[in-house]
Design a protein around this motif. Structure first.
Motif, PDB file in Angstrom:
ATOM      1  N   ILE A 156       0.839  -1.193   0.000  1.00 37.19           N
ATOM      2  CA  ILE A 156       0.000   0.000   0.000  1.00 37.19           C
ATOM      3  C   ILE A 156       0.879   1.250   0.000  1.00 37.19           C
ATOM      4  N   THR A 157       1.912   1.250   0.817  1.00 39.02           N
ATOM      5  CA  THR A 157       2.827   2.395   0.877  1.00 39.02           C
ATOM      6  C   THR A 157       3.502   2.610  -0.474  1.00 39.02           C
ATOM      7  N   LEU A 158       3.973   1.553  -1.087  1.00 40.63           N
ATOM      8  CA  LEU A 158       4.621   1.649  -2.393  1.00 40.63           C
ATOM      9  C   LEU A 158       3.650   2.208  -3.439  1.00 40.63           C
ATOM     10  N   ALA A 159       2.436   1.706  -3.452  1.00 42.17           N
ATOM     11  CA  ALA A 159       1.438   2.188  -4.411  1.00 42.17           C
ATOM     12  C   ALA A 159       1.135   3.664  -4.176  1.00 42.17           C
ATOM     13  N   ARG A 160       1.011   4.078  -2.927  1.00 39.19           N
ATOM     14  CA  ARG A 160       0.746   5.492  -2.629  1.00 39.19           C
ATOM     15  C   ARG A 160       1.904   6.378  -3.070  1.00 39.19           C
ATOM     16  N   ARG A 161       3.122   5.927  -2.879  1.00 39.81           N
ATOM     17  CA  ARG A 161       4.284   6.706  -3.327  1.00 39.81           C
ATOM     18  C   ARG A 161       4.321   6.815  -4.844  1.00 39.81           C
ATOM     19  N   ARG A 162       3.958   5.757  -5.495  1.00 40.68           N
ATOM     20  CA  ARG A 162       3.905   5.798  -6.961  1.00 40.68           C
ATOM     21  C   ARG A 162       2.805   6.745  -7.430  1.00 40.68           C
ATOM     22  N   ILE A 163       1.675   6.728  -6.741  1.00 38.66           N
ATOM     23  CA  ILE A 163       0.590   7.643  -7.077  1.00 38.66           C
ATOM     24  C   ILE A 163       1.074   9.085  -6.962  1.00 38.66           C
ATOM     25  N   GLU A 164       1.751   9.410  -5.879  1.00 43.57           N
ATOM     26  CA  GLU A 164       2.278  10.768  -5.698  1.00 43.57           C
ATOM     27  C   GLU A 164       3.246  11.139  -6.824  1.00 43.57           C
ATOM     28  N   ALA A 165       4.123  10.223  -7.175  1.00 44.49           N
ATOM     29  CA  ALA A 165       5.099  10.490  -8.236  1.00 44.49           C
ATOM     30  C   ALA A 165       4.399  10.707  -9.576  1.00 44.49           C
ATOM     31  N   PHE A 166       3.413   9.889  -9.878  1.00 48.18           N
ATOM     32  CA  PHE A 166       2.693  10.046 -11.139  1.00 48.18           C
ATOM     33  C   PHE A 166       1.855  11.317 -11.156  1.00 48.18           C
ATOM     34  N   GLU A 167       1.295  11.702 -10.001  1.00 44.93           N
ATOM     35  CA  GLU A 167       0.541  12.954  -9.937  1.00 44.93           C
ATOM     36  C   GLU A 167       1.446  14.153 -10.218  1.00 44.93           C
ATOM     37  N   ILE A 168       2.658  14.115  -9.704  1.00 43.74           N
ATOM     38  CA  ILE A 168       3.633  15.174 -10.004  1.00 43.74           C
ATOM     39  C   ILE A 168       3.945  15.178 -11.496  1.00 43.74           C
ATOM     40  N   SER A 169       4.129  14.000 -12.063  1.00 40.02           N
ATOM     41  CA  SER A 169       4.412  13.893 -13.502  1.00 40.02           C
ATOM     42  C   SER A 169       3.285  14.481 -14.342  1.00 40.02           C
ATOM     43  N   VAL A 170       2.053  14.176 -13.969  1.00 42.86           N
ATOM     44  CA  VAL A 170       0.900  14.709 -14.702  1.00 42.86           C
ATOM     45  C   VAL A 170       0.869  16.230 -14.605  1.00 42.86           C
ATOM     46  N   PHE A 171       1.116  16.758 -13.408  1.00 46.51           N
ATOM     47  CA  PHE A 171       1.138  18.204 -13.222  1.00 46.51           C
ATOM     48  C   PHE A 171       2.167  18.851 -14.138  1.00 46.51           C
ATOM     49  N   LEU A 172       3.369  18.289 -14.161  1.00 45.82           N
ATOM     50  CA  LEU A 172       4.440  18.854 -14.988  1.00 45.82           C
ATOM     51  C   LEU A 172       4.147  18.720 -16.479  1.00 45.82           C
ATOM     52  N   ILE A 173       3.572  17.605 -16.874  1.00 45.32           N
ATOM     53  CA  ILE A 173       3.213  17.418 -18.274  1.00 45.32           C
ATOM     54  C   ILE A 173       2.143  18.426 -18.679  1.00 45.32           C
TER      55      ILE A 173
END
Length: 68
Positions: A42-59
């Motif tokens: 769960i922790t790993l998935a949440r960290r990945r979600i945060e990273a992808f959300e940052i990526s989407v913001f930057l894109i």
């Protein structure tokens, strides 16, 4: 690196798809009988979600900047 808006749009689409799958994974794992057993997943998935959300913001920011 020369990146086209269409490339960014496709990258965002792919990331959004992965984000949806990760969010569903977290929901599924948290709904298990003993979610503490899956704490690291769960922790790993949440960290990945945060990273992808940052990526989407930057894109999205880059798409807007290129569109100006």
């Amino acid at each position: 690196m020369d990146i086209k808006v269409s490339d960014l749009v496709e990258a965002k689409r792919q990331i959004d798809s992965t984000l949806n799958k990760l969010r569903e994974t977290v929901k599924t794992l948290e709904a298990k009988e003993n979610p503490n057993r899956y704490k690291s997943q769960i922790t790993l998935a949440r960290r990945r979600i945060e990273a992808f959300e940052i990526s989407v913001f930057l894109i999205e920011r880059e798409i807007n900047d290129l569109g100006k």
